[in-house]
Write an enzyme that holds these catalytic residues in place. Sequence first.
Site, PDB file in Angstrom:
ATOM      1  N   ASP A 146      -6.001  19.927 -14.595  1.00 41.63           N
ATOM      2  CA  ASP A 146      -6.336  18.156 -15.413  1.00 41.63           C
ATOM      3  C   ASP A 146      -6.471  17.555 -16.736  1.00 41.63           C
ATOM      4  O   ASP A 146      -7.043  18.435 -17.880  1.00 41.63           O
ATOM      5  CB  ASP A 146      -8.723  17.684 -14.941  1.00 41.63           C
ATOM      6  CG  ASP A 146      -8.662  16.729 -15.815  1.00 41.63           C
ATOM      7  OD1 ASP A 146      -8.126  15.938 -16.564  1.00 41.63           O
ATOM      8  OD2 ASP A 146     -10.038  15.999 -14.861  1.00 41.63           O
TER       9      ASP A 146
ATOM     10  N   LYS B 126      -8.142   7.002 -19.967  1.00 40.27           N
ATOM     11  CA  LYS B 126      -7.666   7.685 -21.480  1.00 40.27           C
ATOM     12  C   LYS B 126      -6.874   6.827 -22.072  1.00 40.27           C
ATOM     13  O   LYS B 126      -5.918   5.989 -22.001  1.00 40.27           O
ATOM     14  CB  LYS B 126      -8.631   9.536 -21.120  1.00 40.27           C
ATOM     15  CG  LYS B 126      -9.978   9.360 -19.871  1.00 40.27           C
ATOM     16  CD  LYS B 126     -10.770   9.311 -20.390  1.00 40.27           C
ATOM     17  CE  LYS B 126     -11.584   8.259 -19.111  1.00 40.27           C
ATOM     18  NZ  LYS B 126     -12.211  10.160 -18.425  1.00 40.27           N
TER      19      LYS B 126
ATOM     20  N   ARG C  80       1.365  -1.231  -0.115  1.00 39.38           N
ATOM     21  CA  ARG C  80       0.180  -0.414   0.253  1.00 39.38           C
ATOM     22  C   ARG C  80       0.264   1.395  -0.330  1.00 39.38           C
ATOM     23  O   ARG C  80       0.421   2.483  -0.830  1.00 39.38           O
ATOM     24  CB  ARG C  80      -0.152   0.017   1.337  1.00 39.38           C
ATOM     25  CG  ARG C  80      -1.511   1.485   1.091  1.00 39.38           C
ATOM     26  CD  ARG C  80      -2.791   1.177   2.419  1.00 39.38           C
ATOM     27  NE  ARG C  80      -2.812   0.853   3.374  1.00 39.38           N
ATOM     28  CZ  ARG C  80      -2.643   1.021   3.986  1.00 39.38           C
ATOM     29  NH1 ARG C  80      -1.691   1.643   4.677  1.00 39.38           N
ATOM     30  NH2 ARG C  80      -2.337   0.152   5.266  1.00 39.38           N
TER      31      ARG C  80
ATOM     32  N   TYR D  45     -15.781  17.987 -15.884  1.00 37.38           N
ATOM     33  CA  TYR D  45     -16.288  17.196 -15.650  1.00 37.38           C
ATOM     34  C   TYR D  45     -16.964  16.210 -15.373  1.00 37.38           C
ATOM     35  O   TYR D  45     -16.421  16.821 -14.067  1.00 37.38           O
ATOM     36  CB  TYR D  45     -14.752  15.843 -15.438  1.00 37.38           C
ATOM     37  CG  TYR D  45     -14.841  14.524 -15.852  1.00 37.38           C
ATOM     38  CD1 TYR D  45     -14.862  13.739 -17.043  1.00 37.38           C
ATOM     39  CD2 TYR D  45     -15.327  13.533 -14.638  1.00 37.38           C
ATOM     40  CE1 TYR D  45     -15.743  12.268 -17.363  1.00 37.38           C
ATOM     41  CE2 TYR D  45     -15.155  12.053 -14.655  1.00 37.38           C
ATOM     42  CZ  TYR D  45     -15.335  11.508 -15.532  1.00 37.38           C
ATOM     43  OH  TYR D  45     -15.956   9.891 -16.187  1.00 37.38           O
TER      44      TYR D  45
HETATM   45  C1  LIG Z   1     -12.790  10.321 -16.910  1.00 37.16           C
HETATM   46  C2  LIG Z   1     -12.036  11.657 -16.527  1.00 37.16           C
HETATM   47  C3  LIG Z   1     -12.224  11.529 -14.596  1.00 37.16           C
HETATM   48  C4  LIG Z   1     -12.003  10.041 -14.256  1.00 37.16           C
HETATM   49  O1  LIG Z   1     -11.291   9.772 -14.214  1.00 37.16           O
HETATM   50  P1  LIG Z   1     -11.862   7.860 -14.146  1.00 37.16           P
HETATM   51  O2  LIG Z   1     -10.287   7.054 -14.607  1.00 37.16           O
HETATM   52  O3  LIG Z   1     -12.877   7.127 -14.980  1.00 37.16           O
HETATM   53  O4  LIG Z   1     -11.679   8.516 -12.605  1.00 37.16           O
HETATM   54  C5  LIG Z   1     -11.280  13.020 -14.518  1.00 37.16           C
HETATM   55  N1  LIG Z   1     -11.257  14.473 -15.279  1.00 37.16           N
HETATM   56  C6  LIG Z   1     -11.619  13.680 -16.471  1.00 37.16           C
HETATM   57  C7  LIG Z   1     -10.877  15.097 -17.589  1.00 37.16           C
HETATM   58  C8  LIG Z   1     -11.842  12.470 -17.389  1.00 37.16           C
HETATM   59  O5  LIG Z   1     -12.122  12.504 -18.734  1.00 37.16           O
END
Ligand SMILES: *Cc1c(COP(=O)(O)O)cnc(C)c1O
Length: 390
Positions: free
Chosen positions: A178, A203, A54, A106
């Site tokens: 982000d 992504k 962890r 988001y």
């Molecule tokens: C998908 C996404 C998230 C969240 O990520 P997860 O891996 O689904 O928890 C946050 N910000 C953006 C811009 C995203 O496209």
Amino acid sequence: MSEQDIPLLDPQTIAAAFGVASDTAYGAVVPPLYLSTTYEFEGYGKPGLYDYGRAGNPTRDLLADAIATLEGGAGAVVTSSGMSALDLLVGGLRCNDLVLAPHDCYGGTMRLLKARAERGHCSVRFVDQSNDAAFAAALEEMPKLVLIETPSNPLMRVVDIAMLAAQARGAGAAVAVDNTFLSPAVQRPIRLGADYVIHSTTKYLNGHSDVIGGVVVAATLAEAERLRCWANVVGVGGAPFDSWATLRGLRTLFARMAFQQNNAMAVAHYLEAHPAVSRVYYPGLASHPGHAIASRQQQGFGAMLSFELAGGVEAVQRFSSAVRFFTLAESLGGVESLVAHPATMTHADMGEEARAVAGISDNLLRLSVGLEAERDLIAGLEAGLAACSN
Ligand SMILES: *Cc1c(COP(=O)(O)O)cnc(C)c1O
């Protein structure tokens, strides 16, 4: 690659080769996957580099170091999802700390920030960050953390990271960007003044739609260490196997991005010229309001775009059933092309009124453009668009 080489290397080389041939046990070229949850002490009172999974894991740490290096940060923490990456940052706030987030962030980010604020863990304010006066007014409330997302989802609104970060810093706030929609192959926010970069590695970084994961990169070592400790306290570190798979995906990030961006540009031009399409949102088009900023702060325009169909909701239904090679699904950033209908899918929870305010109409479709041949993607869209006018 040796430690001294790393700062001199092109990011493309870092993605392809970080940690390659670094195995000291057997000389494995591909870094091994360490699944063990626990590590042998060297002796009484003498832990090794790792003691418990962890707190730290070599496979997870290698991915963290690769992404931190790519983003130009001092260190990173790999987490179990993009949401837990954001929550790792938010978890360090105190009850009176204000988070300033984009009004069109988001959906999961909005839900998390609202849920934390409702429980008194922080306070939150959503503001249109492309509105200079509104942003300046919000900074007067002395936020602790300013969260930036650019390009935004699904309308690809672009904001000037360097300008917003300088203003936020002037007001004493830390800045987190982000960077999920572009990846470090296209945009590096720390260079533009950000203190943290967040990713949903689900992504583009993993890029194969088979891992849910996240990462927070910190610009300074002290912050990276603080986040690493906090990730151990709350136990949100990413799984070793997921880290291994994500590192494998990362190897081809630059190649994928280059191809996918080219496909997206071709698709955007094609859609812009089609009579069944009333509007295209892609920062690579000269017609996009964010084109100038995107040209300046990005190395390319990414592979996400959205467009409105002239024929309304009925056209959306016809398009969705006739389109080929774009699978109707949420998420983005994989090698396969996807189409989503924000009003009934990714942005359904927002409610009709909030969608109207954000400019997300019922005839808007979002595309994640993949690695298929441009010719086939255009033919697939043609099939969908031809059905709209039948
Ligand atoms: C998908 C996404 C998230 C969240 O990520 P997860 O891996 O689904 O928890 C946050 N910000 C953006 C811009 C995203 O496209």
